[in-house]
Write a protein that holds these residues in place. Structure first.
Motif, PDB file in Angstrom:
ATOM      1  N   HIS A 158       0.855  -1.177   0.000  1.00  0.00           N
ATOM      2  CA  HIS A 158       0.000   0.000   0.000  1.00  0.00           C
ATOM      3  C   HIS A 158       0.899   1.237   0.000  1.00  0.00           C
ATOM      4  N   LYS A 159       0.711   2.060  -1.018  1.00  0.00           N
ATOM      5  CA  LYS A 159       1.626   3.189  -1.182  1.00  0.00           C
ATOM      6  C   LYS A 159       1.594   4.124   0.019  1.00  0.00           C
ATOM      7  N   ASP A 160       0.413   4.388   0.557  1.00  0.00           N
ATOM      8  CA  ASP A 160       0.333   5.362   1.638  1.00  0.00           C
ATOM      9  C   ASP A 160       1.094   4.901   2.874  1.00  0.00           C
ATOM     10  N   ARG A 161       1.138   3.581   3.122  1.00  0.00           N
ATOM     11  CA  ARG A 161       1.877   3.087   4.287  1.00  0.00           C
ATOM     12  C   ARG A 161       3.379   3.244   4.084  1.00  0.00           C
ATOM     13  N   ILE A 162       3.858   3.098   2.866  1.00  0.00           N
ATOM     14  CA  ILE A 162       5.300   3.164   2.604  1.00  0.00           C
ATOM     15  C   ILE A 162       5.795   4.606   2.609  1.00  0.00           C
ATOM     16  N   LEU A 201      11.197   7.372  -0.452  1.00  0.00           N
ATOM     17  CA  LEU A 201      10.170   6.784  -1.299  1.00  0.00           C
ATOM     18  C   LEU A 201       9.037   7.771  -1.568  1.00  0.00           C
ATOM     19  N   LYS A 202       8.797   8.662  -0.643  1.00  0.00           N
ATOM     20  CA  LYS A 202       7.753   9.670  -0.869  1.00  0.00           C
ATOM     21  C   LYS A 202       8.129  10.568  -2.037  1.00  0.00           C
ATOM     22  N   ARG A 203       9.399  10.905  -2.142  1.00  0.00           N
ATOM     23  CA  ARG A 203       9.843  11.750  -3.253  1.00  0.00           C
ATOM     24  C   ARG A 203       9.749  11.037  -4.595  1.00  0.00           C
ATOM     25  N   HIS A 204       9.948   9.721  -4.602  1.00  0.00           N
ATOM     26  CA  HIS A 204      10.023   8.990  -5.861  1.00  0.00           C
ATOM     27  C   HIS A 204       8.723   8.301  -6.264  1.00  0.00           C
ATOM     28  N   LEU A 205       7.774   8.167  -5.363  1.00  0.00           N
ATOM     29  CA  LEU A 205       6.560   7.397  -5.662  1.00  0.00           C
ATOM     30  C   LEU A 205       5.306   8.259  -5.755  1.00  0.00           C
TER      31      LEU A 205
END
Length: 431
Positions: free
Chosen positions: A56-60, A67-71
């Protein structure tokens, strides 16, 4: 015409779920439980060294600034070098993103602490005040500080994580500090526990040395480690420039007197470092002699000396004698180095002189050969030239040299031809 169902190709098998490293059942159950509780399915496919993780993207991105910068606008992403993160390590990180739990051991704490630093997992807002960097850091300090065996295990696990393990959290230098600092008594250090450092590449070893330089108030440990590295890499692995850079990290003023004396006598270290150690040793020796002399003079001025004063004076005298002996040893070492340098300089000068003399002989021989080729004609070539001239050249065939007088004479055949020509000419004229 409809085809027979039996002739149709078999249906494609369903897509198999991506494989997980580390503990697939635990991580998979954690992700499934989160999907049920949140009512959202996984929306991110993340690959780590060929292994796929559906997350789940929001958890990562809530736990990792990297990862927030790249996803932000991606649903698929690959963690690739220079990030030194294995699938097994990332599985533990993903578990922490969902449950705030991580299973740490002496074997994996360095990998998880390094990965957490690379991924920027330092934000603790909204998650009970903890982040993965803080959790791994606390565990590292606890086990490394209480048990040298644990420190050795962590140090060995850092070898595959360099240079990131040192650049992100100074893990190697801190393990070395924990291994040797408790045994340091200002005079001797057991460097056998540092044998693992000889496996480090020179460029990574330099970063570890620089970190230790900034951390330790005494540099005996640093010197022992560098000397061990020189000793185990004596087959040309290190250049002289690399050796000089490593020794420049040692502050000779932070070395104990026995270690400083050892530096002066060590043939493995560069000559520039030996000279620097000698200067520091001379400075310390002069200062100690001055202090001892002042103490001795002050005691002599006191007419009523106690037993303690007498003992201190005798101790100062003995120390002065020892320091003078050390200074004499240092001077002898300097003289031997000067002799070695003079010998090397003489060998180089003799070598250059011999080369110059050899080049001059070659040049003279070459000039002689060229001169002979221009001024000397072989006898066979002279005979061939004379033979060619006999076909039409009077100057070369009509003249012969008399062996006794050395004067040229006409050959018999030529004389006969001239007489015959004159007779024919007079005959025609008479007609």
């Amino acid at each position: 015409m409809r085809k027979n169902p039996s002739s149709l190709p078999p249906p494609l098998p369903p897509l198999s779920p991506p494989s997980f490293s580390s503990s697939p059942p635990l991580l998979h159950s954690t992700i499934s439980a989160w999907s049920l509780s949140s009512g959202h399915q996984t929306d991110l496919l993340l690959r780590v060294q060929g292994t796929c993780f559906r997350l789940h993207k929001d958890r990562i991105i809530s736990r990792s600034s990297y990862l927030k910068r790249h996803l932000t606008n991606l649903t698929e992403f690959t963690l690739s070098p220079p990030l030194n993160i294995t699938p097994h390590t990332f599985a533990a990180i993903a578990e922490f993103c969902y449950s705030s739990r991580v299973h740490l051991t002496p074997n994996n704490v360095a990998a998880i602490r390094t990965a957490a630093g690379l991924l920027g997992m330092t934000d603790s807002r909204g998650y009970d005040g903890e982040n993965l960097c803080h959790v791994a850091e606390s565990y590292f300090n606890r086990i490394v500080g209480i048990d040298q065996e644990y420190a050795s295990v962590v140090l060995r696990s850092c070898m595959a994580l360099l240079p990131e393990a040192e650049t992100t959290a100074s893990l190697v230098s801190r393990c070395i500090e924990a291994l040797v600092w408790d045994d340091y008594d200002g005079h001797d250090i057991d460097a056998t526990c540092l044998n693992v450092v000889v496996e480090i590449r020179p460029q990574d070893f330099q970063s570890v040395v620089d970190s230790i330089n900034a951390r330790l108030p005494h540099h005996d440990v640093l010197y022992r480690m560098i000397d061990l590295y020189f000793k185990e890499n004596k087959n040309g692995k290190l250049t002289e420039e690399q050796k000089s850079q490593l020794c420049n990290s040692i502050d000779c003023t932070k070395l104990s007197p026995p270690v400083l004396m050892e530096c002066v006598q060590n043939p493995r270290v560069p000559l520039r470092f030996i000279v620097r150690a000698m200067l520091v040793e001379h400075l310390n020796t002069r200062r100690s002699i001055a202090v001892a002399a002042a103490a001795s003079g002050g005691n002599q001025q006191d007419e009523r000396e106690s037993l303690g004063d007498i003992l201190r004076r005798d101790s100062a005298r003995r120390q002065t004698a020892q320091l003078k002996e050390a200074m004499d040893s240092t001077c002898s070492r300097i003289q031997s180095l000067e002799k070695e340098l003079n010998g090397m300089r003489k060998i180089l000068l003799d070598h250059h002189a011999a080369d110059a003399e050899q080049q001059e002989r070659k040049l003279n021989a070459l000039n002689s050969e060229r001169s002979a080729s221009f001024h000397v004609m072989p006898a066979a070539a002279e005979e061939r030239k004379i033979g060619r001239g006999g076909r039409g050249s009077v100057s070369s065939s009509a003249l012969m040299y008399d062996g006794e007088s050395g004067t040229p004479r006409m050959t018999k055949s030529l004389r006969q031809r001239l007489m015959s020509g004159l007779k024919n000419a007079f005959h025609r004229k008479s007609l």
